[in-house]
Enzyme design. Structure first.
Site, short mmCIF file in Angstrom:
data_model
loop_
_atom_site.label_atom_id
_atom_site.label_comp_id
_atom_site.label_asym_id
_atom_site.label_seq_id
_atom_site.Cartn_x
_atom_site.Cartn_y
_atom_site.Cartn_z
N SER A 1 -7.24 -1.84 6.55
CA SER A 1 -6.49 -1.44 7.76
C SER A 1 -5.85 -0.07 7.59
O SER A 1 -5.11 0.38 8.47
CB SER A 1 -5.35 -2.42 8.02
OG SER A 1 -5.86 -3.64 8.43
N GLY B 1 1.44 -1.53 4.87
CA GLY B 1 1.83 -2.63 5.76
C GLY B 1 0.70 -3.56 6.13
O GLY B 1 0.82 -4.31 7.09
N ASP C 1 -9.52 -8.54 0.18
CA ASP C 1 -9.70 -7.96 1.52
C ASP C 1 -11.08 -8.29 2.11
O ASP C 1 -11.33 -8.04 3.29
CB ASP C 1 -9.51 -6.44 1.49
CG ASP C 1 -8.04 -6.06 1.68
OD1 ASP C 1 -7.23 -6.94 1.97
OD2 ASP C 1 -7.72 -4.86 1.55
N ASN D 1 -3.79 -3.21 -3.11
CA ASN D 1 -3.78 -4.37 -2.23
C ASN D 1 -2.47 -5.13 -2.37
O ASN D 1 -1.50 -4.75 -1.77
CB ASN D 1 -4.98 -5.28 -2.44
CG ASN D 1 -5.11 -6.27 -1.30
OD1 ASN D 1 -4.63 -6.02 -0.20
ND2 ASN D 1 -5.73 -7.41 -1.54
N THR E 1 0.89 -1.14 0.00
CA THR E 1 0.00 0.00 0.00
C THR E 1 0.93 1.20 0.00
O THR E 1 2.14 1.02 0.07
CB THR E 1 -0.88 -0.12 1.26
OG1 THR E 1 -1.72 -1.27 1.10
CG2 THR E 1 -1.72 1.09 1.55
#
Ligand code: GLY
Length: 562
Positions: free
Chosen positions: A443, A463, A413, A391, A371
């Protein structure tokens, strides 16, 4: 006049007023504005816009397009992202331009005849692609908050795509690692199918054409016409099932950010469909009563406390979080002090909890670590924090020749099957199941922090699931351990996400004695499995208004200032 147009005019008016009022403070600063991103070329393009009098939102537009050109593994017009902002006046907001599931999608679309999730299908090829939100998001930011003409913000990236960018050593390695996958999906003559060396120049004239189309026609230049047609054709040719209607109907959404308080900090971060803000709030508020600043930095006591907060937060994430337009999320309850003290009732400073003893059993979601994040501050005081993604590295590996870019694989995801492993061998919950037009849980944690009402930090990172813990630790480094911003970023990181019940440490985590003590408390970890965690790009404003920047040395990241 819409609320946003009024806001835009107010932002501009205030920008000019406060610019003069704050000149005294700025005189003390050698830095007036900054862009920190994954690549030098993109940061430079963003900062040039600031120098020309553009605001942070203009620079967001220019930097986003530039990253598409120079950072093809994550920079994108074919993925999605989130922006959190704080204007010079202290107004805050956030934009969700996350991808959506195609109209043809269904809850069981990745299950085989035995009812097992087929991971290849949600990660590689056309069926893995979500409907991109990036262009709609970037243009929405420009329309509502920008001040310079769109074409001036895209033109530098069009020229860069034509002129070419120089491949770095890390980038050559990354491209070469994925070469077989590019060829498998797109054929041996595919654009990125050759072997790259550091110092090579990559020119991308087709991407220049696509950017030109967006410059001329705005959203229609991407979501309709030949650009959309070429994406639909390639996605469907490689196993997907999308339509022009999917593209035409995409809409970004302004959402209320997650806001919470930690001591004298006010933290503003992204809410669902990202889990970032809620989990960051949970972790920080779970450690708040323990005065972590009094515990020695990286001591086993400090690590233990933070790990236990991370464990509990990730357990909640998997059960409660998903797209707020489809599932009801008790977001205020999840970040309330009462609830979080209850969550810590079984915290024992002398003993590690077992993840199996922490509620919500065995479900958690993880995303890829490919990302990208950038942070911007303009001389007026507007702050922008953006995290955006394809992604996986180079997304689905589906390369659309006509527009010179890879499509995302954001569909991975979603939880294809509650309890079945996601990209990193971990598992997701019912709240994040697939439905047409639904946004997959993320996230990404673009964040802005105020201290005593004044701007303090702008930060975020790539991450995957480690995004939230990296942001959490960077804030604590800066605030509790009084580190400068570069030191806060350089500091070694660790990560616990409930399941698996183990801590991941970066290779440079060298405090052996403290780690031994941590093991004695009952924590599990294998230092052989260490790898780098996150690439935080951040800006800090100290109590005297002095601006400093931090670009993560783990990547090719670059801070440009003026
Ligand atoms: N795909 C990474 C994230 O959304 O968190």
């Amino acid at each position: 006049m819409t609320e946003f147009n009024i806001k835009k005019k107010l932002v501009l008016l205030n920008s000019f007023l406060l610019f003069f009022v704050s000149c005294k403070t700025l005189e003390k600063n050698s830095i007036q504005g900054a862009v920190v991103s994954a690549r030098e070329e993109a940061s430079k393009i963003g900062v040039e816009i600031l120098k020309k009098g553009g605001n942070a939102f203009d620079a967001m537009v220019a930097t986003s397009f530039a990253l598409t050109v120079v950072f093809p593994n994550a920079g994108n017009i074919t993925g999605g992202g989130f922006m959190v902002y704080r204007t010079l006046k202290g107004d805050i907001g956030s934009l969700d331009y996350r991808e959506t599931a195609p109209l043809s999608s269904s809850e069981k679309m990745y299950l085989d005849e035995q009812g097992e999730a087929n991971k290849d299908l949600s990660r590689t090829g056309g069926l893995a692609v979500g409907i991109p939100g990036s262009v709609a998001g970037i243009l929405e930011v420009h329309e509502k908050m920008g001040s310079l003409p769109l074409k001036d913000l895209i033109q530098p990236s069009i020229e860069l795509a034509k002129r070419g960018f120089v491949v770095t050593e890390k980038q050559a390695q990354s491209l070469n690692n994925k070469r077989d996958e590019f060829i498998k999906v797109n054929g041996k003559n595919t654009f990125y199918g050759k072997i790259f060396n550091s110092g090579d120049t990559i020119k991308n004239p087709n991407l220049a054409k696509a950017l030109n189309e967006i410059s001329k026609h705005g959203n229609k230049g991407f979501y309709e016409g030949w650009v959309a047609e070429s994406m639909v054709k390639k996605i469907n040719k490689t196993g997907g099932n999308v339509s022009l209607e999917d593209f035409r109907s995409y809409e970004p959404k302004w959402r209320s950010p997650i806001v919470f308080y930690y001591k004298d900090l006010k933290v503003i971060s992204m809410g669902p469909p990202s889990s970032g803000g809620i989990c960051l709030a949970q972790m920080m508020k779970m450690v708040e009563p323990y005065n972590i600043g009094d515990l020695k930095y990286k001591s086993h006591k400090a690590l233990h406390l933070m790990i236990e907060a991370e464990r509990r937060s990730y357990a909640d994430r998997s059960f409660f979080l998903g797209d707020p337009d489809f599932v009801s999320i008790p977001k205020y309850h999840l970040i309330s002090s009462d609830y979080l003290s209850e969550r810590m009732l079984n915290y024992n400073p002398l003993l590690a909890s077992k993840s199996s003893d922490i509620s919500y059993g065995d479900i958690v979601v993880v995303e890829s670590d490919e990302t990208t994040h950038f942070s911007i501050l303009d001389s007026f005081g507007n702050a922008v924090s953006v995290t955006t993604t394809l992604n996986g590295s180079y997304g689905s590996k589906v390369f659309v020749d006509e527009i010179g870019v890879f499509m995302n694989n954001e569909m991975d995801d979603f939880s294809s099957k509650p309890g079945s492993p996601n990209m990193f061998g971990l598992i997701g919950g019912k709240a994040n199941s697939i439905k047409p037009k639904k946004r997959m849980l993320s996230s990404m944690t673009p964040t802005i922090v105020e201290r005593n009402g004044k701007l303090f930090l702008i930060l975020g990172t790539p991450g995957g699931s480690t995004i939230i813990t990296s942001v959490f630790q960077t804030i604590l480094n800066a605030y509790e351990y009084k580190m400068g911003i570069q030191e806060s970023i350089d500091a070694p990181r660790f990560h616990h996400q409930w399941v698996p019940d183990s801590v991941r440490f970066e290779p440079n985590f060298k405090n052996v004695n403290e780690l031994k003590r941590l093991k004695l408390l009952g924590h599990h970890f294998d230092l052989e499995k260490s790898k780098l965690i996150g690439r935080v790009d951040a800006i800090m404003v100290d109590k005297n208004g002095k601006i400093s920047v931090g670009a993560d040395k783990r990547g090719d990241d670059s801070a440009q200032t003026y």
